[in-house]
Design a protein around this motif. Sequence first.
Motif, short mmCIF file in Angstrom:
data_model
loop_
_atom_site.label_atom_id
_atom_site.label_comp_id
_atom_site.label_asym_id
_atom_site.label_seq_id
_atom_site.Cartn_x
_atom_site.Cartn_y
_atom_site.Cartn_z
N VAL A 46 0.88 -1.19 0.00
CA VAL A 46 0.00 0.00 0.00
C VAL A 46 0.90 1.23 0.00
O VAL A 46 1.92 1.23 0.71
N VAL A 47 0.57 2.26 -0.76
CA VAL A 47 1.40 3.47 -0.75
C VAL A 47 0.50 4.70 -0.66
O VAL A 47 -0.56 4.76 -1.28
N VAL A 48 0.91 5.66 0.18
CA VAL A 48 0.15 6.90 0.36
C VAL A 48 1.11 8.09 0.34
O VAL A 48 2.32 7.92 0.55
N ILE A 49 0.57 9.27 0.10
CA ILE A 49 1.40 10.48 0.06
C ILE A 49 0.60 11.67 0.57
O ILE A 49 -0.62 11.72 0.37
N ASP A 50 1.24 12.58 1.24
CA ASP A 50 0.59 13.79 1.75
C ASP A 50 1.60 14.92 1.87
O ASP A 50 2.74 14.68 2.27
N THR A 51 1.16 16.12 1.58
CA THR A 51 2.04 17.30 1.63
C THR A 51 1.55 18.29 2.68
O THR A 51 0.35 18.47 2.83
N MET A 52 2.50 18.92 3.37
CA MET A 52 2.16 20.04 4.26
C MET A 52 2.94 21.27 3.82
O MET A 52 4.14 21.19 3.55
N ILE A 53 2.25 22.40 3.75
CA ILE A 53 2.85 23.65 3.30
C ILE A 53 2.72 24.70 4.40
O ILE A 53 1.64 24.90 4.95
N GLU A 54 3.84 25.35 4.69
CA GLU A 54 3.84 26.42 5.69
C GLU A 54 2.82 27.48 5.26
O GLU A 54 2.77 27.85 4.09
N GLY A 55 2.03 27.96 6.19
CA GLY A 55 1.00 28.94 5.85
C GLY A 55 -0.35 28.29 5.65
O GLY A 55 -1.34 28.73 6.23
N ASN A 56 -0.40 27.23 4.84
CA ASN A 56 -1.67 26.52 4.63
C ASN A 56 -1.94 25.51 5.72
O ASN A 56 -3.09 25.34 6.16
N HIS A 57 -0.92 24.76 6.11
CA HIS A 57 -1.10 23.67 7.07
C HIS A 57 -0.58 24.01 8.46
O HIS A 57 -0.94 23.35 9.42
N PHE A 58 0.30 24.98 8.56
CA PHE A 58 0.86 25.34 9.88
C PHE A 58 1.50 26.73 9.83
O PHE A 58 1.92 27.17 8.75
N ILE A 59 1.51 27.39 10.96
CA ILE A 59 2.22 28.66 11.11
C ILE A 59 3.14 28.49 12.32
O ILE A 59 2.66 28.34 13.45
N ILE A 60 4.45 28.46 12.04
CA ILE A 60 5.42 28.23 13.12
C ILE A 60 5.32 29.37 14.15
O ILE A 60 5.26 30.54 13.79
N GLY A 61 5.32 28.98 15.43
CA GLY A 61 5.26 29.97 16.49
C GLY A 61 3.82 30.34 16.84
O GLY A 61 3.55 30.91 17.89
N LYS A 62 2.88 30.02 15.94
CA LYS A 62 1.48 30.35 16.22
C LYS A 62 0.64 29.08 16.35
O LYS A 62 -0.04 28.88 17.34
N THR A 63 0.67 28.22 15.33
CA THR A 63 -0.17 27.01 15.42
C THR A 63 0.67 25.75 15.60
O THR A 63 0.11 24.67 15.80
N ALA A 64 1.98 25.85 15.48
CA ALA A 64 2.81 24.63 15.55
C ALA A 64 4.25 24.95 15.90
O ALA A 64 4.73 26.07 15.67
N THR A 65 4.94 23.93 16.43
CA THR A 65 6.40 23.95 16.56
C THR A 65 6.93 23.07 15.42
O THR A 65 6.18 22.31 14.81
N TRP A 66 8.23 23.14 15.15
CA TRP A 66 8.79 22.27 14.11
C TRP A 66 8.63 20.80 14.48
O TRP A 66 8.38 19.96 13.63
N HIS A 67 8.75 20.50 15.77
CA HIS A 67 8.56 19.10 16.21
C HIS A 67 7.15 18.63 15.83
O HIS A 67 6.96 17.54 15.28
N ALA A 68 6.15 19.47 16.11
CA ALA A 68 4.76 19.09 15.81
C ALA A 68 4.54 18.96 14.30
O ALA A 68 3.81 18.07 13.85
N VAL A 69 5.18 19.82 13.52
CA VAL A 69 5.03 19.73 12.05
C VAL A 69 5.55 18.38 11.56
O VAL A 69 4.91 17.70 10.75
N GLY A 70 6.71 17.98 12.05
CA GLY A 70 7.28 16.68 11.65
C GLY A 70 6.35 15.54 12.03
O GLY A 70 6.06 14.65 11.23
#
Length: 324
Positions: A46-70
Motif C-alpha cells: 500500500v502506498v500513500v502520500i501527503d504534503t504540508m505547506i507552511e501557511g496553509n497547514h501550519f504557522i510556526i510559532g502560532k499554530t505549531a512547533t517544528w517538532h509538531a510539524v514533523g
Amino acid sequence: MNISDIGEFGFIRAIQDHTIVTPETVTVGIGDDGAVYKTTPGMEQVVVIDTMIEGNHFIIGKTATWHAVGYKAVASNLSDIAAMGATATQLVLSTALIPSMTVADVKELYRGMKDICQVYGVNMVGGDTVTARESTVITVTVLGEIEKDKALLRSGANVGDVVAISHTLGNSCAGLDVLLQQERGYEELVKHHQYPQPQLALGRLLVSMNCHCANDISDGLASEANEIAKASGVNLILDKDKIPFSPALEQWCAYAKKDRYRYAFGGGEDYELVFTMAKDDFYRLKKQYDDVTIIGSVHPGTGMVLLRDGDKESPLQPQGWTHF
Ligand SMILES: Nc1ncnc2c1ncn2[C@@H]1O[C@H](COP(=O)(O)OP(=O)(O)O)[C@@H](O)[C@H]1O
Ligand SMILES: Cc1ncc(C[n+]2csc(CCOP(=O)(O)OP(=O)(O)O)c2C)c(N)n1
Ligand SMILES: [Mg+2]
C-alpha cells in the motif's frame, strides 16, 4: 547556524541517525540513490502520500512547533494507511526548506518525524532536499502492507450496514481556533491539532472484524461521508444527535460561541476513521474497542448523504476543507 552553512550533505549527515526502526526489513537506507527494503511474502503493498505547506497547514510559532510539524506530516500519512486497514513499514520524504532555517529547527522537524516513526515501527529510508524561497513544503510517502484483498475501500459500503466513527470529532479545528485566537488553556484541543493520533490499531481490528468500508477524516465528516456514498453508490443517513463530541470541545464552543457541528462536518484534520459494517460485527468490535460510535446507516440510493435532525432529513453537502 543555518542549513545554508552546512550544505546539503551536512544536512543529510545531521538527520540520518535513528532513522531505521526495523533493520531486518531494510537492506539500504539513507545514503544511496535508492532505498532497498523487504516486503512480507503474500502481502499486498500500500502506498500513500501527503504534503504540508507552511501557511496553509501550519504557522510556526502560532499554530505549531517544528517538532509538531514533523509529527503531523507523518501522522496524516499513517492515517491514510490506517484507513486502508494496513500496517505501515517504510517512509520516504521530500523537504523544500528555506536556506535560513536553523540547523536546530531542522533537527526538531526530524525529531518529530522520528518520534512517531518509532511509535509505529516505520523506517525513514530516504528523501530529497531542495531549497524553497518563501515557505517550507514537506511531502511524505509511507509504504505499508495488507493481506491480499483485505484493504478497506471507500467503495465497499453495503445497504444495511451501520455507519460509525472512532472517538470524537471537531477537536483539531477547535484547537486551531484556540491557537489562532491566542486563547489560553484548552490544551487537549491544541494537542489534537498538533499531534493527531493515526488510528492504525483500529484499522487492523476493522479488517479482522469484516468491516466493509473505511475513510479517514482529514477534510471533515461531510466531505468524507460523501466520498463513501459516491464511491459505494449508496445513500448514508447520519443522525445529527448521535455525533459524539469531547467535553473539551463542548466547553470551548460554549465559551467561544462556536457551532460544534461546523467543526465536525467541515473542520477537518481529526484523523479519526469513518467506517461501515454489519451491525452484529460492530457490536463484536465494540467489545474489543469501546471508543467507536454508530452515527448512521447505509441505504439504497444514488450517492447522497442525508442528515437526520429530529424528524427532518436534508442533504449534507460535501463541504469541508478543500485546497481550491
Ligand atoms: N495530484 C494528484 N495526482 C494524482 N492523484 C491524486 C492527486 N491528488 C489526489 N490524488 C488521488 O486521488 C484520490 C482521492 O484523493 P483524496 O480524496 O484527496 O484523498 P485523501 O483525502 O486521503 O488525501 C486518491 O487516490 C489520491 O491518491
Ligand atoms: C494555519 C492553518 N490554517 C488552516 C488549517 C486547516 N487545514 C489545513 S489543511 C486541512 C485539511 C487537511 O489537509 P489535506 O492536505 O487536504 O489532507 P488530506 O485530505 O490530503 O489528507 C485543514 C483543515 C491549518 N491546519 N493550519
Ligand atoms: Mg489528499
